[in-house]
Design an enzyme around this catalytic site. Sequence first.
Site, PDB file in Angstrom:
ATOM      1  N   GLU A  94       0.836  -1.192   0.000  1.00 21.92           N
ATOM      2  CA  GLU A  94       0.000   0.000   0.000  1.00 21.92           C
ATOM      3  C   GLU A  94       0.872   1.244   0.000  1.00 21.92           C
ATOM      4  O   GLU A  94       1.965   1.251   0.568  1.00 21.92           O
ATOM      5  CB  GLU A  94      -0.921  -0.016   1.228  1.00 21.92           C
ATOM      6  N   CYS A 107       3.575   8.585   0.901  1.00 20.26           N
ATOM      7  CA  CYS A 107       4.073   7.654   1.912  1.00 20.26           C
ATOM      8  C   CYS A 107       4.198   6.305   1.209  1.00 20.26           C
ATOM      9  O   CYS A 107       3.198   5.731   0.784  1.00 20.26           O
ATOM     10  CB  CYS A 107       3.086   7.602   3.070  1.00 20.26           C
ATOM     11  N   CYS A 114       6.509  -6.927   6.777  1.00 24.46           N
ATOM     12  CA  CYS A 114       7.620  -6.350   7.532  1.00 24.46           C
ATOM     13  C   CYS A 114       8.260  -7.438   8.372  1.00 24.46           C
ATOM     14  O   CYS A 114       7.577  -8.324   8.879  1.00 24.46           O
ATOM     15  CB  CYS A 114       7.127  -5.219   8.437  1.00 24.46           C
ATOM     16  N   CYS A 118       6.841  -4.737  15.725  1.00 29.43           N
ATOM     17  CA  CYS A 118       6.298  -3.703  16.606  1.00 29.43           C
ATOM     18  C   CYS A 118       4.858  -4.060  16.969  1.00 29.43           C
ATOM     19  O   CYS A 118       4.026  -4.302  16.097  1.00 29.43           O
ATOM     20  CB  CYS A 118       6.350  -2.339  15.919  1.00 29.43           C
ATOM     21  N   CYS A 121       1.730  -2.021  15.505  1.00 24.47           N
ATOM     22  CA  CYS A 121       1.648  -1.736  14.067  1.00 24.47           C
ATOM     23  C   CYS A 121       0.950  -2.873  13.324  1.00 24.47           C
ATOM     24  O   CYS A 121       1.305  -4.045  13.489  1.00 24.47           O
ATOM     25  CB  CYS A 121       3.055  -1.531  13.511  1.00 24.47           C
ATOM     26  N   SER A 197      12.326   6.654   7.207  1.00 26.65           N
ATOM     27  CA  SER A 197      11.984   6.415   8.610  1.00 26.65           C
ATOM     28  C   SER A 197      12.370   4.992   8.994  1.00 26.65           C
ATOM     29  O   SER A 197      12.017   4.038   8.310  1.00 26.65           O
ATOM     30  CB  SER A 197      10.481   6.620   8.798  1.00 26.65           C
ATOM     31  N   ASN A 296      -3.042   5.385  16.010  1.00 20.61           N
ATOM     32  CA  ASN A 296      -4.118   4.871  15.165  1.00 20.61           C
ATOM     33  C   ASN A 296      -4.411   3.446  15.595  1.00 20.61           C
ATOM     34  O   ASN A 296      -3.610   2.559  15.362  1.00 20.61           O
ATOM     35  CB  ASN A 296      -3.691   4.916  13.701  1.00 20.61           C
ATOM     36  N   CYS A 339      -0.696   6.071   9.744  1.00 25.58           N
ATOM     37  CA  CYS A 339       0.509   5.378  10.202  1.00 25.58           C
ATOM     38  C   CYS A 339       0.155   4.084  10.908  1.00 25.58           C
ATOM     39  O   CYS A 339      -0.667   4.075  11.823  1.00 25.58           O
ATOM     40  CB  CYS A 339       1.257   6.218  11.238  1.00 25.58           C
TER      41      CYS A 339
HETATM   42  N1  SAH Z   1       9.638   0.660   9.684  1.00 21.50           N
HETATM   43  C1  SAH Z   1       9.729   2.088   9.593  1.00 21.50           C
HETATM   44  C2  SAH Z   1       8.683   2.744   8.710  1.00 21.50           C
HETATM   45  C3  SAH Z   1       7.254   2.271   8.806  1.00 21.50           C
HETATM   46  S1  SAH Z   1       6.254   2.729  10.173  1.00 21.50           S
HETATM   47  C4  SAH Z   1       9.717   2.702  10.974  1.00 21.50           C
HETATM   48  O1  SAH Z   1       9.516   1.977  11.937  1.00 21.50           O
HETATM   49  O2  SAH Z   1       9.956   3.884  11.100  1.00 21.50           O
HETATM   50  C5  SAH Z   1       5.916   4.421  10.013  1.00 21.50           C
HETATM   51  C6  SAH Z   1       5.644   5.103  11.361  1.00 21.50           C
HETATM   52  O3  SAH Z   1       4.343   4.742  11.885  1.00 21.50           O
HETATM   53  C7  SAH Z   1       6.634   4.711  12.429  1.00 21.50           C
HETATM   54  O4  SAH Z   1       7.027   5.855  13.118  1.00 21.50           O
HETATM   55  C8  SAH Z   1       5.812   3.794  13.315  1.00 21.50           C
HETATM   56  O5  SAH Z   1       6.342   3.690  14.594  1.00 21.50           O
HETATM   57  C9  SAH Z   1       4.464   4.443  13.254  1.00 21.50           C
HETATM   58  N2  SAH Z   1       3.350   3.582  13.639  1.00 21.50           N
HETATM   59  C10 SAH Z   1       3.251   2.242  13.520  1.00 21.50           C
HETATM   60  N3  SAH Z   1       2.054   1.810  13.954  1.00 21.50           N
HETATM   61  C11 SAH Z   1       1.370   2.909  14.361  1.00 21.50           C
HETATM   62  C12 SAH Z   1       0.058   3.114  14.888  1.00 21.50           C
HETATM   63  N4  SAH Z   1      -0.775   2.110  15.071  1.00 21.50           N
HETATM   64  N5  SAH Z   1      -0.307   4.390  15.162  1.00 21.50           N
HETATM   65  C13 SAH Z   1       0.529   5.432  14.945  1.00 21.50           C
HETATM   66  N6  SAH Z   1       1.773   5.286  14.441  1.00 21.50           N
HETATM   67  C14 SAH Z   1       2.191   4.043  14.158  1.00 21.50           C
END
Ligand code: SAH
Length: 346
Positions: A94, A107, A114, A118, A121, A197, A296, A339
């Site tokens: 996406e 974006c 991935c 995390c 996420c 990022s 989110n 995000c």
């Molecule tokens: N792997 C990379 C890029 C993808 S995530 C990274 O970790 O930076 C992009 C951003 O969204 C990151 O800052 C991540 O921590 C954040 N993110 C992930 N899940 C989220 C959520 N549920 N709500 C808000 N931000 C989130």
Amino acid sequence: MTAKKKDIRALTKEQLRAFFVKQGDKAFRGNQVYEWLWQKSAHHFEDMTNISKETRQMLEDHFVINHIKVDNMQRSNDGTVKNAVRLHDGLIVESVLIPTATRTTACVSSQVGCSLDCKFCATARLKRMRNLNPDEIYDQVVAIDNQSRLYHNRPLSNIVFMGMGEPLMNYNNVIKAIDKITSPEGLGMSPKRITVSTSGVPKMIKKMADDDVKFNLAVSLHSAIDDVRTSIMPFNETFPLKDLKESLEYWYEKTKRKISYEYVVWKGINDSQKDIDAFVKFCKYVPCKVNIIEYNPIDDGHFQQATNEALENYINTLEKNRIVVNVRRSRGKDIDAACGQLANKS
Ligand code: SAH
């Protein structure tokens, strides 16, 4: 032809020039085709109108042009557009267009799924299937640039590698894509408008500094206390904050460019004074700015956005310590485009 044809966009310009010479043609023909493939984003050899029919047929016999296809486009009521992008092998990633009054940001994804885990996420729940090729990253940018021109009458202004995947786990292809995006033979965008990022892979942050990259670096920190960070980002066990700190110092030493920290504040997880103090301390290691991201939610409810009071406390303490803080409101939530929500739901 029985053998599988090669993707012509895996060739460098030099390789393409050499190919034409080998075919008894001029090296210059390689430049012409290269321009069609990248700057003009041609999807078919037959579109290459300044190339003879015989040559186009010859190319057809040897190569394919693998292109992404925007399979499904969803528009949020805030103007955000989410694209489900189909790759040549049928896998889907996406990418998102995020408009504001003055900018359009793309974006983009760097991997299918991935490899990191995390806990907050949605993408982490998808298995990492494979890395994206440079052209697949480039094509996402082109598709969003076209949408920006169509819906907002302006070209794309910024790119963030904050879609699916961990860009530093697909470093070589991300770098190749950015080279094309910034090259006058590609899209000619300024690297200053590109942000990669990462959740923080120290070895690769140092490598980027050594490679003298010109784009911006953002680190998804979310906690400056090892135990807390490991509980929400388990790979922190392998790449602890001490190593991250050291790599960021190295980055700043070499590039003299500020780092952005992405930070979400969750109820009961990282909203205490102790968490804030640790973060402020971390922010003092190298010049930085902070983006507080709104959480989110991803279905299970374990993580909850902290109270406004806790957020205010973070913001005030950071500002008192002269650290620049931006609060990022979520965009495209209604279509799961914000995000951490990218998970190929549709
Ligand atoms: N792997 C990379 C890029 C993808 S995530 C990274 O970790 O930076 C992009 C951003 O969204 C990151 O800052 C991540 O921590 C954040 N993110 C992930 N899940 C989220 C959520 N549920 N709500 C808000 N931000 C989130």
